[in-house]
Design an enzyme around this catalytic site. Structure first.
Site, PDB file in Angstrom:
ATOM      1  CG  HIS A  12      -1.865   1.067   1.354  1.00 26.45           C
ATOM      2  ND1 HIS A  12      -1.912   1.919   2.441  1.00 26.45           N
ATOM      3  CD2 HIS A  12      -2.861   1.473   0.526  1.00 26.45           C
ATOM      4  CE1 HIS A  12      -2.890   2.785   2.280  1.00 26.45           C
ATOM      5  NE2 HIS A  12      -3.481   2.548   1.129  1.00 26.45           N
ATOM      6  NE  ARG A  13      -1.932   5.688   0.853  1.00 24.48           N
ATOM      7  CZ  ARG A  13      -2.539   6.346   1.823  1.00 24.48           C
ATOM      8  NH1 ARG A  13      -1.820   7.113   2.638  1.00 24.48           N
ATOM      9  NH2 ARG A  13      -3.845   6.254   1.998  1.00 24.48           N
ATOM     10  CD  GLU A  39      -2.733   1.936  -3.346  1.00 25.60           C
ATOM     11  OE1 GLU A  39      -3.703   2.696  -3.538  1.00 25.60           O
ATOM     12  OE2 GLU A  39      -1.786   2.219  -2.576  1.00 25.60           O
ATOM     13  CG  ASP A  41      -2.730   6.805  -3.860  1.00 23.26           C
ATOM     14  OD1 ASP A  41      -3.870   6.327  -3.836  1.00 23.26           O
ATOM     15  OD2 ASP A  41      -1.846   6.532  -3.009  1.00 23.26           O
ATOM     16  CG  HIS A  54      -3.350   9.053  -0.391  1.00 21.82           C
ATOM     17  ND1 HIS A  54      -4.070   9.840   0.502  1.00 21.82           N
ATOM     18  CD2 HIS A  54      -4.120   7.976  -0.657  1.00 21.82           C
ATOM     19  CE1 HIS A  54      -5.228   9.250   0.761  1.00 21.82           C
ATOM     20  NE2 HIS A  54      -5.282   8.124   0.075  1.00 21.82           N
ATOM     21  CD  GLU A 114      -7.094   5.254  -4.652  1.00 15.39           C
ATOM     22  OE1 GLU A 114      -7.927   6.095  -4.235  1.00 15.39           O
ATOM     23  OE2 GLU A 114      -6.413   4.531  -3.892  1.00 15.39           O
ATOM     24  CE  LYS A 116      -6.501   9.818  -3.646  1.00 16.79           C
ATOM     25  NZ  LYS A 116      -7.129   9.080  -2.512  1.00 16.79           N
ATOM     26  CG  ASP A 234       0.000   0.711   5.589  1.00 17.18           C
ATOM     27  OD1 ASP A 234      -0.223   1.090   4.428  1.00 17.18           O
ATOM     28  OD2 ASP A 234      -0.677   1.098   6.575  1.00 17.18           O
TER      29      ASP A 234
END
Length: 249
Positions: A12-13, A39, A41, A54, A114, A116, A234
């Site tokens: 995640h990020r 992943e 953003d 993000h 993702e 945004k 994370d």
């Protein structure tokens, strides 16, 4: 748990539990941890550069202030993006999507992008992202996701074959209906709003379910054993350890 149905691990990020989120350092550490994908953003600067960040502002994750869409790439690039859990690191920059994609060419990671667009619309961002994916020939390793239903429907209208995932975080949503409505092949749900029954209803319709942000080993084990398609975490090292233990059984 069958090996054929092994839960995929997405960072995640990046490995953002330890390293500054959405930075090349976090992505590289996720790769070292053995995860299946990352992943990230994507948003767009005032002068049209696709950047990986993000929040709609730079306030939380950098030492600057202002809306991403109202700052130039040069202004954003000058900032320190090394913030992580009340600690500051040095020499971390907000990466461009080009920078991440160039790095991805050198490995075999999957990438969940993702878009945004749920708070700031960024007209044409869907086309911009698809163009970058084609430029780097990464279509077969991409997943496109968004909270914005119009973005998912726009991606469908553009005719892309890249898998799409609808994201949601509120209780009371029917995930299989959400996927059908947006022509998505996957659901990315906050782990607190998903149940085994809802996941099974999606699986019966060949809709993959991935949960975010799943960090606790006990919860990781529970959902992996239940047949979760993917976990967005994370701490990819924790998830990888749990998966290895399950595969040994």
């Amino acid at each position: 748990m069958e090996c054929d149905n092994m839960t995929q691990i997405f960072a995640h990020r990046g490995a953002s539990g330890i390293h500054p989120e959405n930075t090349m350092k976090a992505f590289k550490e996720a790769y070292k941890a053995g995860c299946d994908g990352i992943e990230l953003d994507v948003q767009r600067t005032k002068d049209g550069v696709l950047v990986v960040i993000h929040d709609e502002t730079v306030n939380r994750t950098t030492n600057g202030k202002g809306m991403v869409g109202k700052l130039t790439y040069k202004e954003i690039r000058s900032l320190n993006a090394g913030y992580n859990k009340r600690k500051w690191f040095t020499h971390d920059k907000v990466p461009t999507l080009d920078e991440v994609f160039e790095w991805l060419k050198g490995n075999n990671l999957l990438c969940n992008v993702e878009l945004k667009t749920d708070k700031v619309k960024y007209p044409g961002l869907e086309e911009d992202v698809l163009q970058k994916i084609a430029q780097y020939s990464l279509s077969d390793r991409m997943i496109l996701s968004s909270f914005n239903l119009q973005t998912l429907m726009r991606l469908h209208e553009l005719g892309t074959s890249i898998p799409k995932a609808a994201i949601y975080s509120k209780k009371g949503v029917n995930p299989s209906l959400l996927a059908q409505t947006t022509n998505a092949s996957a659901i990315h749900a906050n782990h607190r709003v998903m149940t085994p029954a809802l996941m099974e209803s999606c699986q019966r319709m060949n809709i993959q379910v991935r949960l975010y942000t799943l960090n606790q080993p006990a919860k990781l084990k529970e959902w992996m054993e239940a047949g979760l398609a993917g976990v967005i975490t994370d701490y990819p090292d924790r998830a990888f350890k749990v998966r290895k233990e399950l595969l040994r059984k």
